[in-house]
Design a protein around this motif. Structure first.
Motif, mmCIF file in Angstrom:
data_model
loop_
_atom_site.group_PDB
_atom_site.id
_atom_site.type_symbol
_atom_site.label_atom_id
_atom_site.label_comp_id
_atom_site.label_asym_id
_atom_site.label_seq_id
_atom_site.Cartn_x
_atom_site.Cartn_y
_atom_site.Cartn_z
ATOM 1 N N GLY A 1 21.438 1.309 5.382
ATOM 2 C CA GLY A 1 20.150 1.471 4.709
ATOM 3 C C GLY A 1 20.158 1.244 3.210
ATOM 4 N N GLU A 2 21.333 0.929 2.618
ATOM 5 C CA GLU A 2 21.384 0.813 1.149
ATOM 6 C C GLU A 2 20.464 -0.291 0.627
ATOM 7 O OE1 GLU A 2 23.922 0.692 3.229
ATOM 8 O OE2 GLU A 2 25.247 2.372 2.792
ATOM 9 N N ALA A 3 20.480 -1.434 1.302
ATOM 10 C CA ALA A 3 19.633 -2.539 0.849
ATOM 11 C C ALA A 3 18.151 -2.159 0.996
ATOM 12 C CB ALA A 3 19.950 -3.813 1.641
ATOM 13 N N ALA A 4 17.833 -1.397 2.028
ATOM 14 C CA ALA A 4 16.440 -0.955 2.214
ATOM 15 C C ALA A 4 16.027 -0.046 1.050
ATOM 16 C CB ALA A 4 16.297 -0.227 3.543
ATOM 17 N N VAL A 5 16.951 0.790 0.598
ATOM 18 C CA VAL A 5 16.644 1.673 -0.535
ATOM 19 C C VAL A 5 16.366 0.841 -1.785
ATOM 20 C CG1 VAL A 5 17.572 3.446 -2.078
ATOM 21 C CG2 VAL A 5 17.965 3.590 0.380
ATOM 22 N N LEU A 6 17.160 -0.207 -1.981
ATOM 23 C CA LEU A 6 16.931 -1.074 -3.144
ATOM 24 C C LEU A 6 15.561 -1.732 -3.068
ATOM 25 C CD1 LEU A 6 20.322 -2.906 -3.730
ATOM 26 C CD2 LEU A 6 19.189 -1.279 -5.237
ATOM 27 N N VAL A 7 15.201 -2.174 -1.875
ATOM 28 C CA VAL A 7 13.896 -2.835 -1.697
ATOM 29 C C VAL A 7 12.767 -1.872 -2.073
ATOM 30 C CG1 VAL A 7 12.313 -3.728 0.061
ATOM 31 C CG2 VAL A 7 14.683 -4.497 0.028
ATOM 32 N N VAL A 8 12.825 -0.675 -1.522
ATOM 33 C CA VAL A 8 11.754 0.298 -1.789
ATOM 34 C C VAL A 8 11.745 0.659 -3.276
ATOM 35 C CG1 VAL A 8 10.903 2.625 -1.280
ATOM 36 C CG2 VAL A 8 11.816 1.195 0.574
ATOM 37 N N THR A 9 12.934 0.858 -3.846
ATOM 38 C CA THR A 9 13.010 1.237 -5.259
ATOM 39 C C THR A 9 12.430 0.145 -6.155
ATOM 40 O OG1 THR A 9 15.018 2.455 -4.753
ATOM 41 C CG2 THR A 9 14.575 2.052 -7.062
ATOM 42 N N GLU A 10 12.778 -1.110 -5.860
ATOM 43 C CA GLU A 10 12.248 -2.225 -6.666
ATOM 44 C C GLU A 10 10.727 -2.268 -6.609
ATOM 45 O OE1 GLU A 10 13.417 -4.958 -8.412
ATOM 46 O OE2 GLU A 10 15.514 -4.379 -8.396
ATOM 47 N N ALA A 11 10.198 -2.104 -5.397
ATOM 48 C CA ALA A 11 8.737 -2.226 -5.233
ATOM 49 C C ALA A 11 8.006 -1.060 -5.885
ATOM 50 C CB ALA A 11 8.389 -2.312 -3.749
ATOM 51 N N VAL A 12 8.578 0.147 -5.770
ATOM 52 C CA VAL A 12 7.903 1.331 -6.310
ATOM 53 C C VAL A 12 8.065 1.396 -7.831
ATOM 54 C CG1 VAL A 12 7.916 3.869 -6.350
ATOM 55 C CG2 VAL A 12 8.101 2.656 -4.168
ATOM 56 N N ALA A 13 9.269 1.123 -8.322
ATOM 57 C CA ALA A 13 9.538 1.319 -9.756
ATOM 58 C C ALA A 13 8.649 0.425 -10.618
ATOM 59 C CB ALA A 13 11.015 1.052 -10.049
ATOM 60 N N ARG A 14 8.389 -0.795 -10.157
ATOM 61 C CA ARG A 14 7.588 -1.687 -11.007
ATOM 62 C C ARG A 14 6.120 -1.252 -11.098
ATOM 63 N NH1 ARG A 14 4.847 -5.753 -8.377
ATOM 64 N NH2 ARG A 14 5.098 -7.323 -9.995
ATOM 65 N N LEU A 15 5.736 -0.271 -10.260
ATOM 66 C CA LEU A 15 4.365 0.242 -10.333
ATOM 67 C C LEU A 15 4.259 1.421 -11.302
ATOM 68 C CD1 LEU A 15 3.541 0.186 -6.506
ATOM 69 C CD2 LEU A 15 2.821 -1.461 -8.232
ATOM 70 N N PRO B 1 4.176 3.546 -14.721
ATOM 71 C CA PRO B 1 3.725 3.201 -16.065
ATOM 72 C C PRO B 1 4.911 2.892 -16.971
ATOM 73 C CG PRO B 1 2.688 5.228 -15.294
ATOM 74 C CD PRO B 1 3.711 4.853 -14.268
ATOM 75 N N GLY B 2 4.806 1.809 -17.724
ATOM 76 C CA GLY B 2 5.835 1.469 -18.706
ATOM 77 C C GLY B 2 6.916 0.551 -18.177
ATOM 78 N N VAL B 3 6.981 0.352 -16.859
ATOM 79 C CA VAL B 3 8.053 -0.493 -16.323
ATOM 80 C C VAL B 3 7.729 -1.975 -16.530
ATOM 81 C CG1 VAL B 3 9.279 -1.194 -14.230
ATOM 82 C CG2 VAL B 3 8.874 1.228 -14.695
ATOM 83 N N LEU B 4 6.497 -2.382 -16.221
ATOM 84 C CA LEU B 4 6.106 -3.767 -16.476
ATOM 85 C C LEU B 4 5.537 -3.875 -17.884
ATOM 86 C CD1 LEU B 4 4.335 -5.022 -13.243
ATOM 87 C CD2 LEU B 4 6.712 -5.220 -13.916
ATOM 88 N N GLY B 5 5.833 -5.001 -18.549
ATOM 89 C CA GLY B 5 5.305 -5.217 -19.898
ATOM 90 C C GLY B 5 3.790 -5.178 -19.888
ATOM 91 N N ASN B 6 3.197 -5.817 -18.880
ATOM 92 C CA ASN B 6 1.747 -5.853 -18.775
ATOM 93 C C ASN B 6 1.337 -5.045 -17.547
ATOM 94 O OD1 ASN B 6 -0.912 -6.401 -18.383
ATOM 95 N ND2 ASN B 6 -0.685 -8.632 -18.274
ATOM 96 N N ALA B 7 0.718 -3.885 -17.797
ATOM 97 C CA ALA B 7 0.387 -2.972 -16.692
ATOM 98 C C ALA B 7 -0.575 -3.599 -15.697
ATOM 99 C CB ALA B 7 -0.217 -1.690 -17.256
ATOM 100 N N GLU B 8 -1.302 -4.631 -16.116
ATOM 101 C CA GLU B 8 -2.285 -5.251 -15.233
ATOM 102 C C GLU B 8 -1.633 -6.230 -14.263
ATOM 103 O OE1 GLU B 8 -5.709 -4.613 -15.326
ATOM 104 O OE2 GLU B 8 -4.909 -2.982 -16.544
ATOM 105 N N GLU C 1 0.833 -1.202 0.000
ATOM 106 C CA GLU C 1 0.000 0.000 0.000
ATOM 107 C C GLU C 1 0.870 1.254 0.000
ATOM 108 O OE1 GLU C 1 -2.668 -0.115 3.278
ATOM 109 O OE2 GLU C 1 -3.971 1.413 2.417
ATOM 110 N N LEU C 2 1.932 1.222 0.803
ATOM 111 C CA LEU C 2 2.832 2.377 0.845
ATOM 112 C C LEU C 2 3.605 2.495 -0.473
ATOM 113 C CD1 LEU C 2 3.999 4.747 2.345
ATOM 114 C CD2 LEU C 2 5.496 3.198 3.616
ATOM 115 N N ALA C 3 3.956 1.356 -1.071
ATOM 116 C CA ALA C 3 4.648 1.395 -2.369
ATOM 117 C C ALA C 3 3.766 2.110 -3.403
ATOM 118 C CB ALA C 3 4.984 -0.022 -2.846
ATOM 119 N N VAL C 4 2.467 1.807 -3.381
ATOM 120 C CA VAL C 4 1.549 2.465 -4.327
ATOM 121 C C VAL C 4 1.517 3.973 -4.052
ATOM 122 C CG1 VAL C 4 -0.874 2.650 -5.025
ATOM 123 C CG2 VAL C 4 0.152 0.394 -4.681
#
Ligand SMILES: C[S@@+](CC[C@H](N)C(=O)[O-])C[C@H]1O[C@@H](n2cnc3c(N)ncnc32)[C@H](O)[C@@H]1O
Length: 212
Positions: A83-97, A99-106, A35-38
């Motif tokens: 905190g570097e690994a935490a930044v990667l975690v948050v970035t991975e979760a947020v970036a895939r949300l 537009p255009g990052v995932l092939g299928n937006a759904e 929810e926070l990632a969104v």
């Protein structure tokens, strides 16, 4: 830290971007959830302040909180060295949300923890191709071509996995999120409605009386 933040902020504003949010990774922050990632994916940009040792000085957080929203975020109930690994975690979760990052937006709508659903279930097991791998097949239903049966199987597996790994999620599921078949499956898995728990947001309990 102040000089670094000022420099990054100046660069960001020069490029004409709207204001950022500051993400402060810390084990004492609010839990990082889907929810926070969104929520963060809707911010124009994010700045992170990973730290080491005792973390960053409180005055830095207070200073920048006067200029932008600050999220103090924990990625789990454990303590990392930095905190570097935490930044990667948050970035991975947020970036895939974005537009255009995932092939299928759904595709992220069906993920575990997809927000907005009354029932936040874990995704069940995944099977891809080929149908045989090292002598291991995949459940016949997945090859049946019957969309209704496949959806039911997936849902049952999601319920099975969630009851096993995250009973706390099942407890909080709104009963309206479950149809008759879900309820039958939950009963097989040893769960029943908990009328006494409803005022406290606990809608389900284990039939064996065990606490989570
Ligand atoms: C050793 S930790 C500091 C722990 C701090 N003294 C405490 O107990 O809350 C150093 C840094 O690692 C990062 N960190 C460690 N665990 C984390 C977690 N669970 N979530 C997010 N960041 C974490 C933070 O950037 C933190 O400032």
């Amino acid at each position: 830290m102040g000089d670094a933040l000022d420099s990054v902020l100046a660069d960001g504003y020069e490029s004409g971007s709207r204001g950022p949010a500051l993400i402060v990774p810390t084990p004492s922050g609010r839990p990082f959830t889907q929810e926070l990632a969104v929520e963060l994916s809707e911010r124009p940009w994010l700045i992170f302040t990973p730290a080491r040792y005792e973390g960053i000085d409180r005055r830095v957080v207070d200073e920048y909180a006067t200029r932008m929203p600050v999220y103090e975020v924990s990625i789990g109930d454990y303590v990392l060295a930095g905190g570097e690994a935490a930044v990667l975690v948050v970035t991975e979760a947020v970036a895939r949300l974005l537009p255009g990052v995932l092939g299928n937006a759904e595709s992220h709508r069906d993920d575990s923890f997809a927000p907005g659903a009354m029932a936040s279930l874990l995704e069940g097991p995944v099977h891809t191709k080929p149908p045989q791998w090292r002598g291991r097949g995949i459940p016949d239903v997945l090859l049946s071509g019957h969309h209704g049966k496949i959806a039911r199987w997936r849902r049952d597996e999601a319920l099975r996995r969630t009851t096993a790994h995250r009973p706390d999620l099942i407890e909080r599921c709104d009963p309206k999120a479950f149809d008759k078949k879900d309820r039958e499956m939950l009963s097989i898995l040893g769960w029943e409605p908990d009328p006494a728990g409803q005022p406290y947001g606990r809608f389900w309990r284990r039939t064996d009386g065990m606490e989570q």
